[in-house]
Motif scaffolding. Structure first.
Motif, short mmCIF file in Angstrom:
data_model
loop_
_atom_site.label_atom_id
_atom_site.label_comp_id
_atom_site.label_asym_id
_atom_site.label_seq_id
_atom_site.Cartn_x
_atom_site.Cartn_y
_atom_site.Cartn_z
N GLU A 192 53.44 32.65 82.07
CA GLU A 192 54.23 32.23 83.23
C GLU A 192 53.76 30.87 83.73
O GLU A 192 54.59 30.01 84.06
CB GLU A 192 54.13 33.28 84.33
CG GLU A 192 54.91 34.54 84.01
CD GLU A 192 54.66 35.68 84.99
OE1 GLU A 192 53.78 35.56 85.86
OE2 GLU A 192 55.37 36.70 84.87
N THR A 242 66.58 27.95 83.50
CA THR A 242 65.91 29.08 84.13
C THR A 242 65.25 29.87 83.01
O THR A 242 65.83 30.05 81.93
CB THR A 242 66.88 29.98 84.91
OG1 THR A 242 67.90 30.43 84.02
CG2 THR A 242 67.50 29.24 86.07
N ALA A 243 64.04 30.31 83.25
CA ALA A 243 63.27 31.01 82.23
C ALA A 243 63.23 32.50 82.52
O ALA A 243 63.03 32.92 83.66
CB ALA A 243 61.84 30.45 82.18
N ASP A 244 63.42 33.28 81.46
CA ASP A 244 63.26 34.73 81.53
C ASP A 244 62.29 35.14 80.44
O ASP A 244 62.37 34.63 79.31
CB ASP A 244 64.59 35.44 81.32
CG ASP A 244 65.53 35.29 82.51
OD1 ASP A 244 65.09 35.55 83.65
OD2 ASP A 244 66.68 34.89 82.29
N LEU A 282 60.74 38.30 78.21
CA LEU A 282 60.85 39.67 77.74
C LEU A 282 59.56 39.97 76.98
O LEU A 282 59.24 39.30 76.00
CB LEU A 282 62.06 39.82 76.81
CG LEU A 282 62.29 41.17 76.17
CD1 LEU A 282 62.59 42.22 77.23
CD2 LEU A 282 63.43 41.08 75.17
N LYS A 291 67.60 29.25 79.72
CA LYS A 291 69.05 29.06 79.80
C LYS A 291 69.39 27.92 80.75
O LYS A 291 68.85 27.83 81.85
CB LYS A 291 69.71 30.35 80.24
CG LYS A 291 69.55 31.44 79.19
CD LYS A 291 70.35 32.65 79.53
CE LYS A 291 70.12 33.72 78.45
NZ LYS A 291 70.74 34.97 78.80
N VAL A 323 60.90 34.29 75.27
CA VAL A 323 61.23 33.53 76.47
C VAL A 323 62.58 32.87 76.23
O VAL A 323 62.77 32.16 75.23
CB VAL A 323 60.17 32.44 76.74
CG1 VAL A 323 60.53 31.65 77.99
CG2 VAL A 323 58.78 33.04 76.84
N THR A 324 63.52 33.12 77.13
CA THR A 324 64.79 32.41 77.06
C THR A 324 64.81 31.35 78.15
O THR A 324 64.35 31.59 79.27
CB THR A 324 66.01 33.35 77.22
OG1 THR A 324 65.91 34.03 78.46
CG2 THR A 324 66.07 34.34 76.07
#
Length: 95
Positions: free
Chosen positions: A60, A75-77, A79, A7, A4-5
């Motif tokens: 999530e 903001t979360a991304d 992978l 940013k 999880v990034t």
């Protein structure tokens, strides 16, 4: 397993006021056996979390509970990685 990034957004200046809650959120992730690693993205771009032992849907939901995410500081991304080969020390990740 998941990377999880988190940013920083344009609201980065709000981070200090939310840091205590963000750190408590990270601690909960470790205490509950979900987070394996957390740290900063250099230079000063945000953070990252290595997570396992959870579903994407549950992760999530967990991410939405981070005050930094809830207040649009980051903001979360996510992978998702399906490990097929690991060092023996990380074999527990191949589930």
């Amino acid at each position: 397993m998941f990377v999880v990034t988190l940013k920083f957004s344009a609201n980065k200046a709000k981070a200090p006021a939310l840091m205590e809650g963000h750190n408590a959120w990270i601690k909960r992730g470790f205490d509950e056996g979900i987070f394996l690693l957390s740290g900063s993205i250099q230079p000063s771009a945000g953070g990252a979390v290595l997570a396992h032992n959870t579903s994407r849907a549950d992760l999530e939901t967990r991410i939405q509970q981070d005050p930094f995410v809830a207040e649009d500081v980051v903001t979360a991304d996510i992978l998702e990685i399906a490990p097929s080969r690991t060092d023996d020390r990380l074999a527990f990740l191949k589930r």
